[in-house]
Design an enzyme around this catalytic site. Sequence first.
Site, PDB file in Angstrom:
ATOM      1  N   ASP A 126     -38.808 -38.795 -34.710  1.00  9.48           N
ATOM      2  CA  ASP A 126     -39.426 -40.359 -34.925  1.00  9.48           C
ATOM      3  C   ASP A 126     -38.111 -41.621 -34.853  1.00  9.48           C
ATOM      4  OD1 ASP A 126     -41.604 -38.607 -34.472  1.00  9.48           O
ATOM      5  OD2 ASP A 126     -41.326 -37.919 -37.542  1.00  9.48           O
ATOM      6  N   HIS A 138     -43.409 -38.798 -28.129  1.00  7.44           N
ATOM      7  CA  HIS A 138     -42.432 -40.072 -27.931  1.00  7.44           C
ATOM      8  C   HIS A 138     -43.590 -41.066 -28.001  1.00  7.44           C
ATOM      9  CE1 HIS A 138     -38.659 -37.217 -26.520  1.00  7.44           C
ATOM     10  NE2 HIS A 138     -39.178 -37.208 -28.208  1.00  7.44           N
TER      11      HIS A 138
HETATM   12  P1  GDP Z   1     -39.393 -40.446 -31.190  1.00  3.86           P
HETATM   13  O1  GDP Z   1     -40.529 -39.293 -31.143  1.00  3.86           O
HETATM   14  O2  GDP Z   1     -38.376 -40.712 -30.981  1.00  3.86           O
HETATM   15  O3  GDP Z   1     -40.328 -41.112 -29.423  1.00  3.86           O
HETATM   16  O4  GDP Z   1     -40.916 -41.788 -32.102  1.00  3.86           O
HETATM   17  P2  GDP Z   1     -41.913 -41.485 -32.541  1.00  3.86           P
HETATM   18  O5  GDP Z   1     -42.730 -42.078 -31.232  1.00  3.86           O
HETATM   19  O6  GDP Z   1     -42.382 -40.211 -33.049  1.00  3.86           O
HETATM   20  O7  GDP Z   1     -42.076 -43.230 -33.054  1.00  3.86           O
HETATM   21  C1  GDP Z   1     -41.243 -44.009 -33.283  1.00  3.86           C
HETATM   22  C2  GDP Z   1     -42.099 -44.857 -34.146  1.00  3.86           C
HETATM   23  O8  GDP Z   1     -42.166 -46.285 -34.294  1.00  3.86           O
HETATM   24  C3  GDP Z   1     -43.525 -45.100 -32.574  1.00  3.86           C
HETATM   25  O9  GDP Z   1     -45.390 -45.032 -32.618  1.00  3.86           O
HETATM   26  C4  GDP Z   1     -43.294 -46.545 -31.429  1.00  3.86           C
HETATM   27  O10 GDP Z   1     -44.034 -47.389 -31.138  1.00  3.86           O
HETATM   28  C5  GDP Z   1     -42.499 -47.334 -32.704  1.00  3.86           C
HETATM   29  N1  GDP Z   1     -40.920 -48.056 -32.466  1.00  3.86           N
HETATM   30  C6  GDP Z   1     -40.287 -47.824 -31.647  1.00  3.86           C
HETATM   31  N2  GDP Z   1     -39.155 -49.034 -32.182  1.00  3.86           N
HETATM   32  C7  GDP Z   1     -39.537 -49.982 -33.033  1.00  3.86           C
HETATM   33  C8  GDP Z   1     -39.464 -50.991 -33.371  1.00  3.86           C
HETATM   34  O11 GDP Z   1     -38.120 -51.660 -32.745  1.00  3.86           O
HETATM   35  N3  GDP Z   1     -40.503 -51.933 -34.101  1.00  3.86           N
HETATM   36  C9  GDP Z   1     -41.201 -51.494 -34.819  1.00  3.86           C
HETATM   37  N4  GDP Z   1     -42.206 -52.019 -35.204  1.00  3.86           N
HETATM   38  N5  GDP Z   1     -41.989 -50.000 -33.656  1.00  3.86           N
HETATM   39  C10 GDP Z   1     -41.201 -49.166 -33.261  1.00  3.86           C
END
Ligand code: GDP
Length: 424
Positions: free
Chosen positions: A13, A41
């Site tokens: 995440d 993701h």
């Molecule tokens: P992944 O599984 O590694 O792709 O991560 P997830 O999607 O589970 O969780 C990452 C969350 O953080 C998602 O809701 C993204 O939209 C959000 N996100 C990613 N980068 C940023 C950021 O720089 N700032 C903010 N506020 N949210 C972010």
Amino acid sequence: MSNGAVVGINWGDEGKGRMVDLIARNYDFAVRFQGGGNAGHTVINEYGKFALHLLPSGIFRRNVVNVLGNGVALDPENLWDEIKTVSEKGVIIDENNLKISDRASLLLPWHRELDALEEARLADKKYGSTKQGIAPFYSDKYSKKTVLSGELFYPEELRRHLSDLLEWKNLTIERVYGAKPYTTEQLDEWLEKYAYKIKPFVTDTGKLLRDAQAAGKKIMFEAQLGSLRDLDFGIVPYTTSSNTTASYAPIGSGCPSVKIDEVIGVVKAYSTCVGEGPFTCEWFGEEAEKLREAGGEYGAKTGRPRRVGPLDVVATRYGVQVQAATCIALTKLDVLSYMDKIPVCTHYVLNGEQTDEFPFPAALPDARPVFEYMPGWKTDVSGCRSWEELPAEARDYVLFIEKSIGCRIGYVSVGPERDSIIVR
Ligand code: GDP
């Protein structure tokens, strides 16, 4: 530079999806090489907001061929539903831009049920499974008790194979768990409703990627979850059932000779963890609630509130080493803007001694965090698009982490949208 990987450094995440969506434009192929539909993701772009479970996050780029390699837990039901959902938003998904390895094993209908039955049996000792069938699937894969997607081209042989597996699996379902056995009719229905739907995408992706490599095409690998969930190097048994590390990408993609030039390790500006297991920097109560709300920390697949806490340098440095990361993308810096001072766990105390080393899993519950505090910036950074635009305190925080974890921070993400990023 030709090939790259985007991997998680911590518990997952971290924001890998948004990074792949951003940099996929530089690549010809985006490849998922492990894991299944058990995590999400998140990608926000011109098509809308998506939580991709199995589809590689390069699916939104018309020039990118997306591959599900032999290492993934290929769940036809999940995948078919996801293809439909994403297509409905105007994203083109066809046999040209989505390829499934004929050597990917299929997650069968009973795997999800077995996951739930086992978690129920474990009761308060449960591992925190997302109940998507991933652990039973990989157990069966390594016992050679599942089928390859390429068998869809051999229907008679496939039915015979499935019938043998059914007989074997029902012994466990009935005798161990006392649950209802599966029937041939159920399997036939699953084949028609899901498995045969994905058949048009199935091909020899090992050859495809080897040919692409020979032709000088650029390949990007997208990992699921993070270093601390790796089956071999993570916090066993609170891991996933596959290798989440970049070094597994050549195997899990069917392209053993591939050289990965850049491993982008994604780190969140603070820590989060979904599921059970030791989480050294965990916050509770009001301060946890505040951080969780600020970061919207609820699971993309399950909606479960994520456990939260300050950035853990000890765990992150270990994660960087395990991934052999060459560059870090630090995400969600904007979320920390509300804090007066920002704690960072720089060391652990274990058995009365200070340590920089990430402990063996069985020792981890006894580790206690030691914090240093960095001044907060108390201003909205989500509009910053260059390093210079960031407040000095925010730059200091990034530089402090960079030095502590021993890896260059090449990207600083300040929002979930595709362009909310600073490239250093
Ligand atoms: P992944 O599984 O590694 O792709 O991560 P997830 O999607 O589970 O969780 C990452 C969350 O953080 C998602 O809701 C993204 O939209 C959000 N996100 C990613 N980068 C940023 C950021 O720089 N700032 C903010 N506020 N949210 C972010």
